[in-house]
Design an enzyme around this catalytic site. Structure first.
Site, PDB file in Angstrom:
ATOM      1  N   GLU A   1       0.837  -1.195   0.000  1.00  0.00           N
ATOM      2  CA  GLU A   1       0.000   0.000   0.000  1.00  0.00           C
ATOM      3  C   GLU A   1       0.881   1.257   0.000  1.00  0.00           C
ATOM      4  OE1 GLU A   1      -3.757   1.620   2.741  1.00  0.00           O
ATOM      5  OE2 GLU A   1      -2.387   0.080   3.509  1.00  0.00           O
TER       6      GLU A   1
ATOM      7  N   LYS B   1      -9.226   2.546  -2.335  1.00  0.00           N
ATOM      8  CA  LYS B   1      -9.514   1.830  -1.084  1.00  0.00           C
ATOM      9  C   LYS B   1     -10.930   2.174  -0.629  1.00  0.00           C
ATOM     10  CE  LYS B   1      -7.307   1.059   3.448  1.00  0.00           C
ATOM     11  NZ  LYS B   1      -6.104   1.400   4.230  1.00  0.00           N
TER      12      LYS B   1
ATOM     13  N   CYS C   1      -5.634  -3.258   2.188  1.00  0.00           N
ATOM     14  CA  CYS C   1      -5.439  -3.333   3.641  1.00  0.00           C
ATOM     15  C   CYS C   1      -6.732  -3.503   4.431  1.00  0.00           C
ATOM     16  CB  CYS C   1      -4.663  -2.094   4.102  1.00  0.00           C
ATOM     17  SG  CYS C   1      -3.897  -2.329   5.736  1.00  0.00           S
TER      18      CYS C   1
ATOM     19  N   SER D   1       0.317  -2.744   7.154  1.00  0.00           N
ATOM     20  CA  SER D   1      -0.232  -3.104   8.460  1.00  0.00           C
ATOM     21  C   SER D   1       0.891  -3.217   9.484  1.00  0.00           C
ATOM     22  CB  SER D   1      -0.975  -4.439   8.353  1.00  0.00           C
ATOM     23  OG  SER D   1      -1.661  -4.732   9.539  1.00  0.00           O
TER      24      SER D   1
ATOM     25  N   SER E   1      -6.970 -60.003  11.540  1.00  0.00           N
ATOM     26  CA  SER E   1      -5.957 -60.695  10.736  1.00  0.00           C
ATOM     27  C   SER E   1      -4.538 -60.449  11.225  1.00  0.00           C
ATOM     28  CB  SER E   1      -6.062 -60.232   9.284  1.00  0.00           C
ATOM     29  OG  SER E   1      -5.684 -58.862   9.179  1.00  0.00           O
TER      30      SER E   1
ATOM     31  N   GLY F   1      -3.298 -57.480  10.544  1.00  0.00           N
ATOM     32  CA  GLY F   1      -2.895 -56.429   9.613  1.00  0.00           C
ATOM     33  C   GLY F   1      -3.375 -55.066  10.069  1.00  0.00           C
TER      34      GLY F   1
ATOM     35  N   TRP G   1      -9.821 -53.530  -4.246  1.00  0.00           N
ATOM     36  CA  TRP G   1      -8.983 -54.598  -3.705  1.00  0.00           C
ATOM     37  C   TRP G   1      -9.710 -55.257  -2.533  1.00  0.00           C
ATOM     38  CZ3 TRP G   1      -5.310 -57.145  -5.916  1.00  0.00           C
ATOM     39  CH2 TRP G   1      -4.433 -57.935  -5.171  1.00  0.00           C
TER      40      TRP G   1
ATOM     41  N   TYR H   1     -15.801 -59.217  -3.630  1.00  0.00           N
ATOM     42  CA  TYR H   1     -17.219 -58.843  -3.642  1.00  0.00           C
ATOM     43  C   TYR H   1     -18.022 -59.837  -2.810  1.00  0.00           C
ATOM     44  CZ  TYR H   1     -21.654 -57.183  -5.548  1.00  0.00           C
ATOM     45  OH  TYR H   1     -22.905 -56.651  -5.696  1.00  0.00           O
TER      46      TYR H   1
END
Length: 641
Positions: A47, A116, A169, A196, A356, A358, A474, A477
Site C-alpha cells: 500500500e 480503497k 489493507c 499493516s 488378521s 494387519g 482390492w 465382492y
C-alpha cells in the site's frame, strides 16, 4: 496461466524511502524485473509503495503527489518490456479528493485504478484525515500518468484468461470485504496492498484472516504489506508477504527482514474453477457481473521448470506432528461416534470383527474398543475372530492374538482351511489352481463366519476395509467388501498407518504398544496365498497393485481436485522426485484408472460407514458413478503422455 491451470503470482516487498518517489519507483521496477525473470505473471506491491505509507500529512502536499504521478509514469514505461502485470500503491487525486489507490499496469498501459473502500480512523490509523473512501465509485475514469484510466472500487481485471480483483489493507478486516463481491463477480485471484504495522499476536490473526478469506471466496489471495524503510517513529512494519489458496497458505515472506523480498507461488486456477463449479452454495451467491472487467493480453514470459508450490506426497496425512496428532484423535472420535450410533440404534451390545493381524483390522478393533468404552459397555462384547488360512503367517497370527488379549476383548479362533478344502471339493476346484476362485473363497468363508457369529451373538459385523481398497476394488465382492458397518470406509491406507502409530504412541500397555508397532511394520497382504519357504508373507499387495502412497495421491487429486491424468502425473513427478521415476508413476496411474472404473460395482454396494475426511466414495454420499462407466477418456490421455 499455463496449460495445467497454474498462475504464477508474487508479493514484492521493496525497501522504501519515505517520500522519495523516484527511488521507490526504481526499486519497484527492479523487483518487477526480478519477478519477470522468475516467470511471474502478476506481482503486487505494498500500500502506498510509491510514496511510503508513513508520510503523514506530507501526502497532502502537491509536490509529493506530482512525484507519485511521475513515478507511475516511470513504471508504465518500464512495463512495456515486462511480460507481467504490476499492482502498485499510490495516492491519487480525483475531483476534489485524495484516494489511497492500487494502480494496475501492464504492457505500457495503465489498465485501471482501484481506490480503497474502507478508510480506518481508529487506534494508530488516521487515514480519514487524508483520504476519501472509494465506496460507490463505479464507471468513472481518472487521469493518471498522463492518460485516462478506468477508476472504481468494483473493477476486475482479466489478464490472459484469469480474472483478478484488488482490495487494500483495511478492506480485508471488515465484516464483508470487497473481495467477497469481487469473487462472486468472477475474480479468482485477489491482490491486497497493505501497510499493516506489527503488534504482539496480530500476525497469527492476520494469517488466519487471509486463509479464511481465500477459503470463503474460493480464491487465491495475495497479500503484500510494507516492510523495512517505513518510518518507525511510532510503528514497525515487518514486511508481510502471504500467498494463500482456498484456505491454505502456500508461501510466506520472512518477517522483519532488512532485505527486499519476492514471494512467489503458483496458484491453481483450474482447481479453484473446479471448486466453484462443484460448490452449489457458492454458485447460489454468484452475481451477474455488472462491474467493469478490463481485459488484457500479456505475452508469455519465462516459465520456470519447477512449480513454485509444495506438492505433498501424502495429501491425506498432516505434516505437522501436533496437527497430525489432533487429526488422529478427531478421526477416532468420528469413527467411534458413528459406530456408537449404529450400535445404539440396533440395540446391539456386541460387535464382531475379523482380526488378521494387519493394519486395517487393527484400526477397526481399536475403534470398536474405543466405542465400547464410550458406551460404557464391557469390552468382552467385542468379539475378535482370527481365522487362519492357507496364507496366514506366524507373525500376523501371533499379532492378532496378542492384540486381542492386550485390549481385553473376547478372543475366538476359527481356522478356515478345512471348510475351504471342502468347498473346493464341492465346486470342483483343484486346490493347486491359485486363481481368483481360490483366493475369494477364503475371503467369503471368513465373511460367512463373521455374519453367522454375529447372528448367534446378536451382534454387528464391523467392516475393516479402507478407502484405498475401495478405490482400487482390492476386496472380494460379498466377502471382505461386505459388513454391517464399515468404520474404515473413508480412511485411506496411508492414514491408517498413522492412526495405528498414534494409537501405539498413546497406548499405556508396553506389550500392546509393541504389538501395534509390529503391525505397522508388517507388509500389507490379504494372505490368501501360502507363505514362502521361510514362512514369510509371499503375497504383498503393493507388489500387485502398486504402492499405496502413489494410489492415495492419485485418488486425492482425481476426486478432491478433479485433475485429469496429465496434471496428476505432473504433480506426482514433483512430489515423488527421487522415489519413483516417471515411467513407474505412469504405470501405476494407468492401473489406478483401470481399477477405479472397473471396480465401481463394489462401491455401489458398499455398507454404511462414517465419512471422516474430504474424500469419500459412498454411493449415498460423496461419489455418484455408474458401475459401467468407461475409463477410455482417461486412459487415452495417459497413452499420449
Amino acid at each position: 496461466m499455463d496449460s495445467f491451470g497454474f498462475l504464477k503470482v508474487a508479493a514484492a516487498i521493496p525497501q522504501v524511502r519515505v517520500a522519495d518517489c523516484a527511488y521507490n519507483a526504481g526499486r519497484i521496477a527492479a523487483l518487477a524485473e526480478q519477478a519477470a525473470q522468475r516467470g511471474v505473471e502478476a506481482v503486487v506491491f505494498p500500500e502506498l509503495s510509491l510514496t511510503g505509507y508513513t508520510c503523514g500529512d506530507l501526502l497532502l502536499q502537491p509536490a509529493l503527489l506530482d512525484a507519485a504521478d511521475e513515478g507511475l509514469s516511470t513504471l508504465v514505461k518500464a512495463s512495456r518490456k515486462l511480460p507481467l502485470t504490476l499492482i502498485v500503491g499510490a495516492p491519487l487525486r480525483h475531483g476534489s479528493a485524495l484516494y489511497n489507490c492500487a494502480a494496475v499496469i501492464a504492457q505500457g498501459r495503465m489498465l485501471g485504478v482501484v481506490p480503497k473502500t474502507y478508510i480506518p480512523d481508529y487506534g494508530e490509523f488516521y487515514e480519514n484525515r487524508l483520504f476519501a473512501s472509494g465506496a460507490g465509485i463505479t464507471g468513472e475514469t481518472i487521469r493518471v500518468a498522463g492518460a485516462q484510466a478506468d477508476f472504481g472500487a468494483d473493477l476486475t481485471f482479466e489478464v490472459n484468461g484469469t480474472e483478478f480483483g484488488v482490495e487494500l489493507c483495511e478492506d480485508l478486516w471488515v465484516a464483508v470485504p470487497p473481495s467477497s463481491h469481487l469473487a462472486l463477480n468472477g475474480a479468482k485471484v485477489i491482490f491486497n496492498l497493505s501497510a499493516s504495522p506489527e503488534g504482539v499476536g496480530k500476525h497469527d490473526y492476520l494469517r488466519g484472516l487471509i486463509a479464511q478469506q481465500s477459503a470463503r471466496t474460493l480464491s487465491a489471495y495475495v497479500y503484500c504489506s510494507a516492510g523495512f524503510g517505513e518510518s518507525s517513529t511510532d510503528l514497525v512494519f515487518a514486511g508481510n508477504g502471504i500467498i494463500a489458496e482456498n484456505g491454505e497458505i502456500l508461501r510466506e515472506a520472512e518477517r522483519f527482514s532488512l532485505d527486499e523480498q519476492l514471494v512467489v507461488a503458483d496458484v491453481d486456477i483450474e482447481r479453484l474453477t473446479f471448486e466453484r463449479r462443484r460448490n452449489t452454495s457458492f454458485r447460489m451467491n454468484e452475481c451477474t457481473p455488472e462491474n467493469t472487467v478490463i481485459e488484457m493480453e500479456v505475452p508469455e514470459g519465462l516459465r520456470a521448470a519447477a512449480l513454485d508450490r509444495d506438492i505433498d506426497p501424502l495429501p491425506f496425512v498432516p505434516k505437522n506432528d501436533a496437527q497430525r496428532s489432533r487429526r488422529c484423535e478427531e478421526i477416532f472420535r468420528i469413527q467411534a461416534h458413528g459406530l456408537a450410533q449404529r450400535l445404539a440404534h440396533t440395540g446391539c451390545k456386541k460387535a464382531v470383527i475379523g482380526i488378521s493381524g494387519g493394519l486395517d483390522s487393527t484400526l477397526a478393533l481399536l475403534v470398536a474398543v474405543r466405542t465400547f468404552d464410550l458406551l460404557k459397555l464391557d469390552r468382552k462384547g467385542v468379539i475378535g475372530i482370527t481365522m487362519p488360512g492357507f496364507g496366514t503367517t506366524d507373525r500376523t497370527y501371533n499379532n492378532a492374538l496378542e492384540l486381542m488379549r492386550g485390549l481385553g476383548i473376547t478372543l475366538r479362533e476359527i481356522p478356515i482351511r478345512r471348510a475351504c478344502e471342502q468347498h473346493f471339493a464341492d465346486i470342483g476346484l483343484d486346490p493347486a489352481d491359485r486363481s481368483a476362485a481360490y483366493e475369494n473363497a477364503q475371503a467369503r468363508e471368513r465373511t460367512q463366519i463373521l455374519m453367522d457369529v454375529a447372528n448367534m451373538e446378536g451382534g454387528l459385523v464391523v467392516g475393516t476395509g479402507d478407502l484405498s481398497e475401495l478405490a482400487l476394488g482390492w476386496a472380494t465382492y460379498n466377502g471382505d467388501q461386505m459388513s454391517m458397518y464399515g468404520v474404515n470406509a473413508s480412511v485411506p491406507k496411508t492414514l491408517v498407518r498413522h492412526l495405528v502409530r498414534w494409537a501405539a504412541d498413546t497406548e499405556p500397555d508396553p506389550a500392546t504398544r509393541a504389538t501395534l508397532l509390529d503391525v505397522i511394520d508388517t507388509p500389507v497382504s490379504p494372505e490368501l496365498l501360502p507363505a514362502d519357504a521361510e514362512g514369510k508373507i509371499a503375497q504383498k499387495t503393493e507388489d500387485l497393485v502398486g504402492p499405496y502412497e502413489l494410489h492415495d495421491f492419485f485418488l486425492y487429486h482425481f476426486i478432491r481436485a478433479g485433475y485429469r491424468p496429465a496434471k496428476i502425473l505432473l504433480l506426482a513427478d514433483e512430489a515423488f522426485r527421487g522415489s519413483y521415476d516417471r515411467a513407474t508413476i505412469c504405470k501405476w496411474l494407468t492401473v489406478f484408472f483401470r481399477r477405479f472404473f472397473a471396480q465401481q460395482f463394489k462401491r455401489s454396494a458398499m455398507p454404511d460407514g462414517p465419512k471422516v475426511g474430504s474424500v469419500a466414495l459412498s454411493p449415498r454420499g460423496d461419489w455418484r458413478m455408474p458401475s459401467d462407466a468407461s475409463a477410455a477418456v482417461w486412459l487415452r490421455e495417459l497413452e499420449k503422455l
